[in-house]
Design a protein around this motif. Sequence first.
Motif, PDB file in Angstrom:
ATOM      1  N   SER A   6       3.514  11.493   8.949  1.00 48.46           N
ATOM      2  CA  SER A   6       4.822  10.953   9.326  1.00 48.46           C
ATOM      3  C   SER A   6       5.599  10.390   8.137  1.00 48.46           C
ATOM      4  CB  SER A   6       4.647   9.860  10.382  1.00 48.46           C
ATOM      5  OG  SER A   6       3.986   8.745   9.819  1.00 48.46           O
ATOM      6  N   SER A  13       0.838  -1.208   0.000  1.00 45.39           N
ATOM      7  CA  SER A  13       0.000   0.000   0.000  1.00 45.39           C
ATOM      8  C   SER A  13       0.867   1.251   0.000  1.00 45.39           C
ATOM      9  CB  SER A  13      -0.908   0.013   1.225  1.00 45.39           C
ATOM     10  OG  SER A  13      -1.752  -1.100   1.226  1.00 45.39           O
ATOM     11  N   THR A  14       1.933   1.203   0.749  1.00 42.73           N
ATOM     12  CA  THR A  14       2.829   2.357   0.818  1.00 42.73           C
ATOM     13  C   THR A  14       3.403   2.673  -0.558  1.00 42.73           C
ATOM     14  OG1 THR A  14       3.392   1.772   3.081  1.00 42.73           O
ATOM     15  CG2 THR A  14       4.890   3.264   1.954  1.00 42.73           C
TER      16      THR A  14
END
Lengths: 318, 258
Positions: B68, B53-54
């Motif tokens: 973040s 997903s990142t």
Amino acid sequence: MSERAIIEVARGAGGGAPVASLRGARSRTAKEAAIGGLLFAAGAVSILTTVGIIAVLVWESLAFFRRVSVAEFLTGTVWTPLFVPQHFGVLPLLMGSVLVSIIAAGIAIPLGLGSAIYLSEFAPERLRRFLKPVLEILAGVPSVVYGYFALTFVTPLLQPLVPGLQLFNALSAGIVVGIMVLPLIASLSEDAMNAVPRGLRQGAYALGATKFEVATRVVTPAALSGIVASFILAISRAIGETMAVVLAAGMTPNLTLDVRESIQTLTAYIVQVSLGDTPFGSIEYQSIFAVGLLLFAVTLGMNVFGRWFLKRYREEYA
Amino acid sequence: MPTIRVSANGEAALETRDVRVRYGNNEAIKGITMEIPRKRVVALIGPSGCGKSTLLRCFNRMNDLVPSAAVTGEVLFHGENLYADHVDPVEVRRRIGMVFQKPNPFPKSIYDNVAFGPRLYGRPPDLDDIVERSLRQAALWDEVKDRMNDNALGLSGGQQQRLCIARALAVTPEILLMDEPASALDPIASAKIEELIQQLVEHYTIVIVTHNMQQAARVSHYTAYLYIGELIEYDDTNTIFTAPHEKHTEDYVTGRFG
Ligand SMILES: Nc1ncnc2c1ncn2[C@@H]1O[C@H](COP(=O)(O)OP(=O)(O)OP(=O)(O)O)[C@@H](O)[C@H]1O
Ligand SMILES: [Mg+2]
């Protein structure tokens, strides 16, 4: 303690039955019933109080309306209950309340909603966590302080800007009442926006929406029920606000749209009579109940309107 | 490592160069270089938490929304780095759409959902046509054409997901990113999404994250296997599932771990 031992102990507590029984312990059932009864009583007290208040309002108002017709009360434009000749036309008071509330809403709604959008969509998390409690503290400042603030700060500040502004005036009263209810709108609206699922925001961002578009086209509509509820609560409070208005706007029943003049609101009149030496049972005394009933009707009307509005426009998320 | 190279003939829709993503001190993507060929389906597979997903969110700068997250490296789109200073992420997301795991229609009418994107860019005179075209492309038109003003939340989960696809298509993106688009759906609705992907790939480049090996094998042309933030193997789907070069890949696709 081994698992086995725990089971043994649990059995012991159940009354020593050799096989664990599903029958609840008597003492617990009784305790729950008692707790339920206490909680019911707590609820009943507040409901009974409300019913009692309405009953008294209606009862005393009926006495008033035997002496002054409802039509005269609701359509009369002169309110001089404390002088001769007495007139009981409530419109000047109603206008005073409406005027103050409109000014207050005109200030509190845009600023409150703007603050809520900022806090929920734009402010960094740390700032939000700092500002939220501050807002809630602001909402707790006693209203008499705001009245004093209006009289000694807002009015002198406005006098050079608004020619003809009297010492007591509707404008300053409306402004401070607006400032007073602003945190309420900001805080409650922010709660409602914060509750909107993150997935909806992401969906909008993924379509190329800007932060502002996400806030105005997705979050605000989805949070509308909470936002409108905060408006209604705030306006109801503005209409019901007493001390700040007495101090800032004075006690002059005045059917006018000129916000520079002194006026009297429904609530201010009730205070005036309550603090005076009006004899119990006199028409002046009864008149405050009629005014109170009208105040109640206006607030109730606001709530009914709010519910209708929500039913019609709400965008409910799952 | 075997990898897909298409940039030589200018057919890459996206190209990443040493992309790294950190969440605070945790490096979730550890330098990934890969190419996504145009008008193909690329599947990202790998165990939970490996960074699928990142990585997907790097392709349309959705990671910008995670306070973040810090991204370094380059993601090239038409030769331009999506992470260059002058690039507006809002414009990126308009050109590279995204569909999420959990269907997330807006609590608005079916019509307003699809029209949402186009309306962000003014008032297109042919909005009705755009809405109809998008719904047809998402294979949803026949099911909703008589209830366009109904609330989208009244649709079934599978219909909601196709609505979200229609909504993404309405802004005519070039690339569609899908993060486990069928994992919250029943097998029939899931099959419909797969069928839809196969139709959409005629016009769009698709990157899909999936946990379902069969699904990856059925819908994708190329498959990338990720493990703890690294691209272990990227090849023809057929090769990945039948004759992977890496032992690690083989263990994963045959279900020996993960
Ligand atoms: N918002 C976040 N903040 C901090 N760490 C995150 C965040 N999102 C993901 N991570 C971390 O980054 C790593 C990769 O997560 P990611 O969600 O990309 O994995 P994934 O392959 O999509 O997993 P899954 O298959 O479970 O969806 C994980 O270690 C995860 O804990
Ligand atoms: Mg994931």
